[in-house]
Design a protein around this motif. Sequence first.
Motif, PDB file in Angstrom:
ATOM      1  N   GLU A 140      11.295  91.475  -1.473  1.00 16.03           N
ATOM      2  CA  GLU A 140      12.254  90.613  -1.998  1.00 16.03           C
ATOM      3  C   GLU A 140      12.262  89.036  -1.559  1.00 16.03           C
ATOM      4  O   GLU A 140      12.571  88.141  -2.420  1.00 16.03           O
ATOM      5  N   VAL A 141      12.024  88.816  -0.218  1.00 15.94           N
ATOM      6  CA  VAL A 141      12.309  87.452   0.230  1.00 15.94           C
ATOM      7  C   VAL A 141      10.718  86.588  -0.309  1.00 15.94           C
ATOM      8  O   VAL A 141      10.909  85.569  -0.502  1.00 15.94           O
ATOM      9  N   LYS A 142       9.883  87.452  -0.318  1.00 14.93           N
ATOM     10  CA  LYS A 142       8.428  86.812  -1.044  1.00 14.93           C
ATOM     11  C   LYS A 142       8.798  86.335  -2.518  1.00 14.93           C
ATOM     12  O   LYS A 142       8.128  85.551  -3.000  1.00 14.93           O
ATOM     13  N   ASN A 143       9.460  87.373  -3.202  1.00 14.24           N
ATOM     14  CA  ASN A 143       9.976  86.833  -4.664  1.00 14.24           C
ATOM     15  C   ASN A 143      10.751  85.634  -4.729  1.00 14.24           C
ATOM     16  O   ASN A 143      10.577  84.876  -5.776  1.00 14.24           O
ATOM     17  N   LEU A 144      11.721  85.306  -3.686  1.00 12.62           N
ATOM     18  CA  LEU A 144      12.315  84.209  -3.483  1.00 12.62           C
ATOM     19  C   LEU A 144      11.324  83.070  -3.564  1.00 12.62           C
ATOM     20  O   LEU A 144      11.642  81.897  -4.162  1.00 12.62           O
ATOM     21  N   ALA A 145      10.288  83.129  -2.700  1.00 14.85           N
ATOM     22  CA  ALA A 145       9.390  82.117  -2.599  1.00 14.85           C
ATOM     23  C   ALA A 145       8.519  81.966  -3.828  1.00 14.85           C
ATOM     24  O   ALA A 145       8.218  80.687  -4.347  1.00 14.85           O
ATOM     25  N   THR A 146       8.079  83.217  -4.628  1.00 14.86           N
ATOM     26  CA  THR A 146       7.251  82.891  -5.714  1.00 14.86           C
ATOM     27  C   THR A 146       8.024  82.338  -6.884  1.00 14.86           C
ATOM     28  O   THR A 146       7.599  81.303  -7.480  1.00 14.86           O
ATOM     29  N   THR A 147       9.451  82.623  -6.950  1.00 17.23           N
ATOM     30  CA  THR A 147      10.518  81.925  -7.657  1.00 17.23           C
ATOM     31  C   THR A 147      10.641  80.552  -7.747  1.00 17.23           C
ATOM     32  O   THR A 147      10.542  79.702  -8.373  1.00 17.23           O
ATOM     33  N   ALA A 148      10.635  80.125  -6.405  1.00 26.10           N
ATOM     34  CA  ALA A 148      10.920  78.649  -5.964  1.00 26.10           C
ATOM     35  C   ALA A 148       9.882  77.812  -6.063  1.00 26.10           C
ATOM     36  O   ALA A 148       9.802  76.714  -6.396  1.00 26.10           O
ATOM     37  N   LYS A 149       8.481  78.125  -5.883  1.00 28.87           N
ATOM     38  CA  LYS A 149       7.508  77.477  -5.873  1.00 28.87           C
ATOM     39  C   LYS A 149       7.225  76.724  -7.180  1.00 28.87           C
ATOM     40  O   LYS A 149       7.123  75.158  -6.787  1.00 28.87           O
ATOM     41  N   PRO A 150       7.281  76.887  -8.445  1.00 34.07           N
ATOM     42  CA  PRO A 150       6.976  76.061  -9.523  1.00 34.07           C
ATOM     43  C   PRO A 150       8.200  74.952  -9.631  1.00 34.07           C
ATOM     44  O   PRO A 150       8.120  74.101 -10.194  1.00 34.07           O
ATOM     45  N   ILE A 151       9.378  75.515  -9.289  1.00 35.86           N
ATOM     46  CA  ILE A 151      10.595  74.805  -9.522  1.00 35.86           C
ATOM     47  C   ILE A 151      10.598  73.471  -8.412  1.00 35.86           C
ATOM     48  O   ILE A 151      10.645  72.233  -8.790  1.00 35.86           O
ATOM     49  N   VAL A 152      10.064  73.975  -7.013  1.00 37.29           N
ATOM     50  CA  VAL A 152       9.987  72.835  -6.137  1.00 37.29           C
ATOM     51  C   VAL A 152       8.650  71.704  -6.565  1.00 37.29           C
ATOM     52  O   VAL A 152       8.854  70.701  -6.415  1.00 37.29           O
ATOM     53  N   GLN A 153       7.949  72.487  -7.048  1.00 33.68           N
ATOM     54  CA  GLN A 153       6.703  71.564  -7.415  1.00 33.68           C
ATOM     55  C   GLN A 153       7.078  70.854  -8.715  1.00 33.68           C
ATOM     56  O   GLN A 153       6.543  69.634  -8.644  1.00 33.68           O
ATOM     57  N   GLY A 154       7.851  71.410  -9.387  1.00 34.90           N
ATOM     58  CA  GLY A 154       8.232  70.391 -10.782  1.00 34.90           C
ATOM     59  C   GLY A 154       8.891  69.252 -10.222  1.00 34.90           C
ATOM     60  O   GLY A 154       9.002  67.977 -10.574  1.00 34.90           O
ATOM     61  N   HIS A 155       9.859  69.472  -9.244  1.00 38.29           N
ATOM     62  CA  HIS A 155      10.666  68.367  -8.537  1.00 38.29           C
ATOM     63  C   HIS A 155       9.736  67.467  -8.058  1.00 38.29           C
ATOM     64  O   HIS A 155       9.920  66.047  -8.060  1.00 38.29           O
ATOM     65  N   LEU A 156       8.876  67.904  -7.248  1.00 41.42           N
ATOM     66  CA  LEU A 156       7.873  66.885  -6.415  1.00 41.42           C
ATOM     67  C   LEU A 156       7.149  66.034  -7.481  1.00 41.42           C
ATOM     68  O   LEU A 156       7.086  64.890  -7.203  1.00 41.42           O
ATOM     69  N   GLU A 157       6.787  66.412  -8.498  1.00 40.50           N
ATOM     70  CA  GLU A 157       5.989  65.812  -9.591  1.00 40.50           C
ATOM     71  C   GLU A 157       7.044  64.798 -10.017  1.00 40.50           C
ATOM     72  O   GLU A 157       6.550  63.610 -10.312  1.00 40.50           O
TER      73      GLU A 157
END
Length: 203
Positions: A145-162
């Motif tokens: 469940e915690v790893k799923n949080l990380a998986t969900t957050a990754k593309p969102i955070v990457q999009g913010h960074l771009e």
Amino acid sequence: MIRRIIVLLAVAVVVLGGSVSGVLAQPALNQQDKQFLAQAHRSNLAEIQAAKLAEQKTNNQSIRTIARRLVVDHTKLDASVQRVARTAGVPLPDRPGPKQADTLSRLSKLSGAAFDAAWLRAQVAGHRQSLVNIGKELQGGSSAEVKNLATTAKPIVQGHLEMLQQARSGTGGSPSPRSTPSGTHRGTPRSTPTGTHPATPTR
């Protein structure tokens, strides 16, 4: 009577057996999982506060648009973090970390182009660190469940960074021209010939 009780207990075991085994099969949170939940929560708090600060202080429309996006996305991400932490019984900090708080304090004292440049620099650094934290959780976490949080957050955070990197290259530390549409690469006006520096008048 005793036989009836035994039968009822047997039925209960059969009915509940699947859910009980399912709960037992879930791996316990390891230290990495707990650390990630705390880091993610602190980062979300810091990003939301910094974004709201930008909405108040910047005159740069691109930064203002990004700030609104950060508030919405990090509020949603943090709601999921809090839900998982609450279910797992993991206490979360109630404020950003010391370095994040120091950054917010320094930003609050700036204005104009100096604020825009410092804000973008801080946000780029913060989102890069969030991606590092996400990578560590995906590699070393034990809770699905915690790893799923990380998986969900990754593309969102990457999009913010771009978005932040694009805005940073577009401002060059200064607000973009007001005529520049939000999201235009490097803030170059469409009338500027290719290869001409945006700040250099065409002669």
